[in-house]
Design a protein around this motif. Structure first.
Motif, PDB file in Angstrom:
ATOM      1  N   UNK A 145       0.850  -1.187   0.000  1.00 56.09           N
ATOM      2  CA  UNK A 145       0.000   0.000   0.000  1.00 56.09           C
ATOM      3  C   UNK A 145       0.887   1.238   0.000  1.00 56.09           C
ATOM      4  N   UNK A 146       0.371   2.292  -0.584  1.00 60.85           N
ATOM      5  CA  UNK A 146       1.126   3.534  -0.660  1.00 60.85           C
ATOM      6  C   UNK A 146       0.214   4.702  -0.316  1.00 60.85           C
ATOM      7  N   UNK A 147       0.634   5.466   0.687  1.00 59.62           N
ATOM      8  CA  UNK A 147      -0.075   6.692   1.041  1.00 59.62           C
ATOM      9  C   UNK A 147       0.651   7.868   0.392  1.00 59.62           C
ATOM     10  N   UNK A 148      -0.020   8.530  -0.535  1.00 61.46           N
ATOM     11  CA  UNK A 148       0.588   9.657  -1.245  1.00 61.46           C
ATOM     12  C   UNK A 148      -0.507  10.558  -1.804  1.00 61.46           C
ATOM     13  N   UNK A 149      -0.162  11.820  -2.004  1.00 65.07           N
ATOM     14  CA  UNK A 149      -1.119  12.746  -2.619  1.00 65.07           C
ATOM     15  C   UNK A 149      -0.798  12.973  -4.094  1.00 65.07           C
ATOM     16  N   UNK A 150       0.146  12.204  -4.630  1.00 67.57           N
ATOM     17  CA  UNK A 150       0.557  12.332  -6.027  1.00 67.57           C
ATOM     18  C   UNK A 150       0.284  11.035  -6.773  1.00 67.57           C
ATOM     19  N   UNK A 151      -0.382  11.114  -7.894  1.00 66.86           N
ATOM     20  CA  UNK A 151      -0.722   9.929  -8.670  1.00 66.86           C
ATOM     21  C   UNK A 151       0.167   9.836  -9.905  1.00 66.86           C
ATOM     22  N   UNK A 152       0.444   8.613 -10.294  1.00 65.08           N
ATOM     23  CA  UNK A 152       1.281   8.359 -11.458  1.00 65.08           C
ATOM     24  C   UNK A 152       0.479   8.552 -12.740  1.00 65.08           C
ATOM     25  N   UNK A 153       1.165   8.912 -13.817  1.00 69.09           N
ATOM     26  CA  UNK A 153       0.487   9.127 -15.097  1.00 69.09           C
ATOM     27  C   UNK A 153       0.449   7.858 -15.942  1.00 69.09           C
ATOM     28  N   UNK A 154       1.305   6.887 -15.627  1.00 69.25           N
ATOM     29  CA  UNK A 154       1.360   5.652 -16.406  1.00 69.25           C
ATOM     30  C   UNK A 154       0.074   4.842 -16.244  1.00 69.25           C
ATOM     31  N   UNK A 155      -0.283   4.114 -17.286  1.00 67.75           N
ATOM     32  CA  UNK A 155      -1.430   3.214 -17.253  1.00 67.75           C
ATOM     33  C   UNK A 155      -0.932   1.841 -16.801  1.00 67.75           C
ATOM     34  N   UNK A 156      -1.141   1.497 -15.527  1.00 70.26           N
ATOM     35  CA  UNK A 156      -0.582   0.270 -14.962  1.00 70.26           C
ATOM     36  C   UNK A 156      -1.507  -0.927 -15.150  1.00 70.26           C
ATOM     37  N   UNK A 157      -0.888  -2.088 -15.308  1.00 73.08           N
ATOM     38  CA  UNK A 157      -1.642  -3.339 -15.360  1.00 73.08           C
ATOM     39  C   UNK A 157      -1.919  -3.836 -13.945  1.00 73.08           C
ATOM     40  N   UNK A 158      -2.885  -4.742 -13.822  1.00 76.41           N
ATOM     41  CA  UNK A 158      -3.165  -5.406 -12.546  1.00 76.41           C
ATOM     42  C   UNK A 158      -2.340  -6.690 -12.489  1.00 76.41           C
ATOM     43  N   UNK A 159      -1.643  -6.896 -11.402  1.00 77.44           N
ATOM     44  CA  UNK A 159      -0.792  -8.077 -11.262  1.00 77.44           C
ATOM     45  C   UNK A 159      -1.640  -9.350 -11.160  1.00 77.44           C
ATOM     46  N   UNK A 160      -1.001 -10.499 -11.368  1.00 77.65           N
ATOM     47  CA  UNK A 160      -1.643 -11.814 -11.236  1.00 77.65           C
ATOM     48  C   UNK A 160      -0.813 -12.641 -10.261  1.00 77.65           C
ATOM     49  N   UNK A 161      -1.448 -13.175  -9.221  1.00 77.74           N
ATOM     50  CA  UNK A 161      -0.727 -13.819  -8.120  1.00 77.74           C
ATOM     51  C   UNK A 161      -0.899 -15.330  -8.033  1.00 77.74           C
ATOM     52  N   UNK A 162      -1.695 -15.924  -8.885  1.00 81.94           N
ATOM     53  CA  UNK A 162      -2.062 -17.339  -8.723  1.00 81.94           C
ATOM     54  C   UNK A 162      -0.850 -18.274  -8.706  1.00 81.94           C
ATOM     55  N   UNK A 163       0.205 -17.928  -9.433  1.00 78.04           N
ATOM     56  CA  UNK A 163       1.373 -18.798  -9.488  1.00 78.04           C
ATOM     57  C   UNK A 163       2.348 -18.552  -8.338  1.00 78.04           C
ATOM     58  N   UNK A 164       2.018 -17.623  -7.446  1.00 75.94           N
ATOM     59  CA  UNK A 164       2.898 -17.320  -6.314  1.00 75.94           C
ATOM     60  C   UNK A 164       2.355 -17.865  -4.994  1.00 75.94           C
ATOM     61  N   UNK A 165       1.361 -18.713  -5.060  1.00 74.42           N
ATOM     62  CA  UNK A 165       0.673 -19.170  -3.852  1.00 74.42           C
ATOM     63  C   UNK A 165       1.172 -20.515  -3.318  1.00 74.42           C
ATOM     64  N   UNK A 166       2.096 -21.161  -4.035  1.00 69.68           N
ATOM     65  CA  UNK A 166       2.492 -22.530  -3.666  1.00 69.68           C
ATOM     66  C   UNK A 166       3.022 -22.598  -2.242  1.00 69.68           C
ATOM     67  N   UNK A 167       3.946 -21.697  -1.884  1.00 68.09           N
ATOM     68  CA  UNK A 167       4.556 -21.760  -0.544  1.00 68.09           C
ATOM     69  C   UNK A 167       3.550 -21.422   0.553  1.00 68.09           C
ATOM     70  N   UNK A 168       2.591 -20.565   0.253  1.00 67.06           N
ATOM     71  CA  UNK A 168       1.589 -20.184   1.257  1.00 67.06           C
ATOM     72  C   UNK A 168       0.591 -21.318   1.487  1.00 67.06           C
ATOM     73  N   UNK A 169       0.057 -21.864   0.417  1.00 71.47           N
ATOM     74  CA  UNK A 169      -0.874 -22.983   0.540  1.00 71.47           C
ATOM     75  C   UNK A 169      -0.162 -24.222   1.073  1.00 71.47           C
ATOM     76  N   UNK A 170       1.086 -24.406   0.655  1.00 70.33           N
ATOM     77  CA  UNK A 170       1.852 -25.552   1.129  1.00 70.33           C
ATOM     78  C   UNK A 170       2.092 -25.508   2.621  1.00 70.33           C
ATOM     79  N   UNK A 171       2.461 -24.333   3.137  1.00 70.18           N
ATOM     80  CA  UNK A 171       2.704 -24.244   4.579  1.00 70.18           C
ATOM     81  C   UNK A 171       1.411 -24.378   5.370  1.00 70.18           C
ATOM     82  N   UNK A 172       0.298 -23.990   4.775  1.00 74.15           N
ATOM     83  CA  UNK A 172      -0.985 -24.086   5.489  1.00 74.15           C
ATOM     84  C   UNK A 172      -1.324 -25.541   5.796  1.00 74.15           C
TER      85      UNK A 172
END
Length: 318
Positions: A145-172
């Protein structure tokens, strides 16, 4: 066209994020990159006592940076004038810089960025750019999270996290040691991950956390550790709200870490790059080598704290 029917995916959980009104991004280092772009910053002053992921990012995007030292109470030792297109990057180590200190630093240096990676529950201050990282506090694969009063002008994509869950689900459903390589691989991914908004998956998980319970457990565990270990700790500490970890200073702690690991108590060396990159007689290398960040988070009870205390005392008093 939207798919209809078929098997179920992950349910939409309660949407109640702690910082729902802040800018949500995919990592802490990319939150810093967002600020550098949004504010057109050309040069940044960073502490020696810092993860090399930040310096690697600055090098990758060809930003000018310069190091500075910190004092024994984690405050910046910095006496240069900061130009309009420059800023001072301040790390709130172990949540030891409360908001009164942060306001003092803002008044002194004006152009600052506050890294609250170790202080998720410390609320942002108006007109002070502040970065929060989610992975240090919760079971999510990414997110910041970022608290700021200045916004970026770039058009950003939304990240995808599904392939980063192995260690979290595995430890659960398994153990941390079984999935440690997956955890390390996930860390490596962020060395080259582009600036993006937080993924829908991470938003979903963060929206379902009982933040008040998390905060209370961390406070209780931290206070218990400090009550029992404070007499042995060379650091003079403030009690942060919703502590990241309990920083226990003990010289020759590499040997202590090994002995604790043999008892299934795993204590990381935060920012090991500092051990090789910084002068041996500096406080930064001293802290990197000798501070044990003892876990006190929501996964554990006071009984677990007792186990840590008992094993640690047996080692250091042996």
């Amino acid at each position: 066209m939207k798919e209809i029917g078929g098997y179920f995916g992950l349910e939409k959980l309660i949407s109640n994020e702690y910082y729902k009104n802040l800018v949500s991004l995919n990592s802490g280092r990319n939150a810093l990159l967002y600020l550098l772009k949004a504010k057109n910053i050309k040069k940044i002053y960073i502490p020696y006592y810092l993860c090399d992921s930040v310096t690697n990012m600055l090098k990758m995007y060809d930003y000018d940076f310069e190091f500075y030292n910190i004092s024994s109470d984690f405050m910046p030792v910095f006496n240069k004038n900061i130009n309009n297109n420059e800023c001072l990057y301040i790390v709130n180590y172990y949540g030891q810089l409360d908001n009164d200190k942060v306001i003092y630093l803002k008044e002194k240096y004006n152009q600052i960025i506050l890294d609250n990676t170790h202080a998720f529950f410390q609320k942002p201050i108006e007109y002070i750019d502040t970065i929060y990282t989610c992975r240090k506090f919760f079971g999510v694969p990414d997110g910041a999270y970022l608290s700021t009063d200045t916004k970026i002008k770039d058009d950003l994509k939304i990240d995808i996290s599904k392939d980063r869950m192995i260690h979290i689900l595995g430890r659960y459903e398994g153990t941390a040691s079984e999935y440690y390589n997956d955890f390390q691989n996930n860390d490596e991914v962020f060395n080259s991950e582009l600036l993006k908004y937080m993924s829908k998956l991470t938003h979903n998980i963060l929206g379902a956390i009982d933040y008040e319970e998390v905060r209370e457990i961390r406070n209780e565990n931290y206070a218990y550790l400090d009550n029992k270990l404070g007499i042995y700790n060379k650091l003079k500490l403030n009690a942060p709200d919703g502590a990241f970890a309990y920083p226990f200073y003990r010289e020759n702690d590499i040997d202590i870490r090994k002995k604790l690991a043999s008892r299934k108590i795993y204590i990381p060396t935060l920012w090991p790059n500092v051990l090789s990159d910084v002068s041996e007689d500096g406080i930064e290398q001293n802290y990197a080598a000798n501070i044990l960040p003892l876990p006190c988070d929501q996964r554990y009870t006071v009984n677990d704290m007792n186990y840590i205390i008992r094993e640690l005392k047996e080692i250091i008093l042996d």
